[in-house]
Design an enzyme around this catalytic site. Structure first.
Site, mmCIF file in Angstrom:
data_model
loop_
_atom_site.group_PDB
_atom_site.id
_atom_site.type_symbol
_atom_site.label_atom_id
_atom_site.label_comp_id
_atom_site.label_asym_id
_atom_site.label_seq_id
_atom_site.Cartn_x
_atom_site.Cartn_y
_atom_site.Cartn_z
ATOM 1 C CG ASP A 194 -3.855 -5.589 -4.289
ATOM 2 O OD1 ASP A 194 -5.079 -5.091 -4.000
ATOM 3 O OD2 ASP A 194 -2.939 -5.916 -3.520
ATOM 4 C CG HIS B 114 -2.119 -1.023 1.361
ATOM 5 N ND1 HIS B 114 -1.860 -2.312 1.763
ATOM 6 C CD2 HIS B 114 -3.391 -0.926 0.832
ATOM 7 C CE1 HIS B 114 -2.920 -3.024 1.596
ATOM 8 N NE2 HIS B 114 -3.740 -2.247 0.908
#
Length: 373
Positions: free
Chosen positions: A298, A224
């Protein structure tokens, strides 16, 4: 394209080239009727609509007028294929699902990031233990029953896809992002429990999605925030990181999510994440491992990939079917449309992706009912 073929030819061969394993969820449907529906829809779609099918965008679970305007714009103007809702209540999500579906020419693919059930995102739904706790129980039949219950709840909410199970083997105790999301640190245990969870989900007609290919368990960085690097050699990758995914594929489950992590043993191109790598997706996942389901990136807003120029173009060329949550979706949709019109992305590639996605929302297949509100 010639350079791409040379790369694929020269890549490391970890598995003998496998025959494609038919996806379980399609085996119980009338394939002739489903294919007829897919063809009839596909033939009516413009190029922009076919490109839009590849995008699944994030939408707040809020029934505010402003949020409905955003959803309406995504569906009617960007022609998106699906939605990933964020945190909120079940009632609000059901209302927004019905609203979005009412606007869509082609049924929307409704997705959930619910690794331990709907309560991970919807606060007023039944709460289940996290995966690490489930990894410690002895009665594996409970994992199947748990997956089946999550699948039942997804169907009641009109959800087609759950981004679960996590197939990552949590072999690094310093891993800042997998940890409790994994079923454990032992390969066979993770594989066994994740497959039972996937089997439970799919017994209710909800697509399971294994993540984060080719394995995010032994990293010390969070994708992230940055792009992690997995430094293992191919022998270790095959025996540990890739093993659960190979079993998942061989058992005919539906989806794989590719992570934003660099794996030099699989792709030596500097700073190219797996999610943008044709060597890892098209060659390894599709050709060698025989995966025939849907490939999801993702979330493309994550820092592990967001700095890559032309990321949606590269993601499609690498072999992804679904482009999940890019930042600035309007500009990213336009970027892909222009790339197709300029011939950077062959139109046949878009057609192939679109034809792979449409069966997942076919009313002839396993589409969930519209949720009650």
């Amino acid at each position: 394209m010639r350079n791409l073929f040379l790369l694929l030819f020269c890549c490391v061969c970890l598995f003998p080239v496998s025959a494609r394993t038919q996806v379980n969820l399609y085996q119980a449907v009338d394939s002739a009727k489903m294919n007829a529906w897919v063809d009839s829809i596909f033939d009516t779609m413009t190029l922009e609509e076919r490109i839009g099918q590849l995008f699944v965008l994030g939408v707040d679970v809020s029934t505010s007028q402003n949020n409905k305007i955003i959803l309406k714009n995504y569906v009617e103007n960007l022609k998106i294929g699906g939605i990933l809702f964020t945190h909120g209540t079940a009632r609000d999500q059901a209302e927004l699902t019905n609203y979005g579906q009412s606007l869509a020419k082609v049924p929307l693919l409704i997705t959930l990031d619910g690794e331990w059930g709907l309560s991970m995102r919807l606060r007023d739904t039944p709460r289940f233990p996290i995966n690490m706790m489930l990894g410690a129980i002895d009665d594996d039949s409970l994992i199947y029953r748990y997956g089946k219950e999550v699948g039942r709840e997804c169907r009641l909410m009109g959800i087609h896809v759950n981004f679960a199970p996590v197939m990552d083997v949590n072999s690094n105790p310093d891993n800042p992002v997998i940890g409790k999301r994994s079923f454990g640190e032992e390969v066979e245990q993770v594989t066994r429990k994740a497959l039972l969870y996937a089997k439970g989900l799919e017994s209710e007609g909800v697509m399971s999605v294994a993540k984060h290919f080719p394995g995010h368990g032994d990293t010390s960085d969070d994708s992230h925030k940055t792009m992690p690097v997995v430094t293992h050699d191919t022998a270790r990758l095959k025996s540990c990181e890739l093993y659960p995914f190979k079993r998942f594929i061989d058992e005919g489950f539906s989806g794989v999510m590719v992570g934003h992590l660099s794996v030099p043993a699989l792709d030596s191109v500097t700073k190219r994440p797996a999610s943008l790598s044709p060597l890892i997706i098209d060659s390894l996942l599709r050709r060698q491992m025989g995966f025939d389901g849907l490939v999801f990136t993702d979330a493309l807003e994550m820092k592990g990939v967001a700095d890559n120029e032309d990321m949606v173009v590269n993601a499609v060329l690498a072999g992804n079917d679904i482009l999940l949550k890019p930042e600035n979706p309007l500009s990213q949709v336009k970027l892909l449309i222009n790339a197709v019109k300029l011939g950077i992305v062959p139109q046949r590639v878009i057609e192939d992706r679109c034809l792979r996605i449409l069966p997942a929302i076919s009313p002839i297949g396993f589409i969930p009912p519209i949720p009650n509100t």
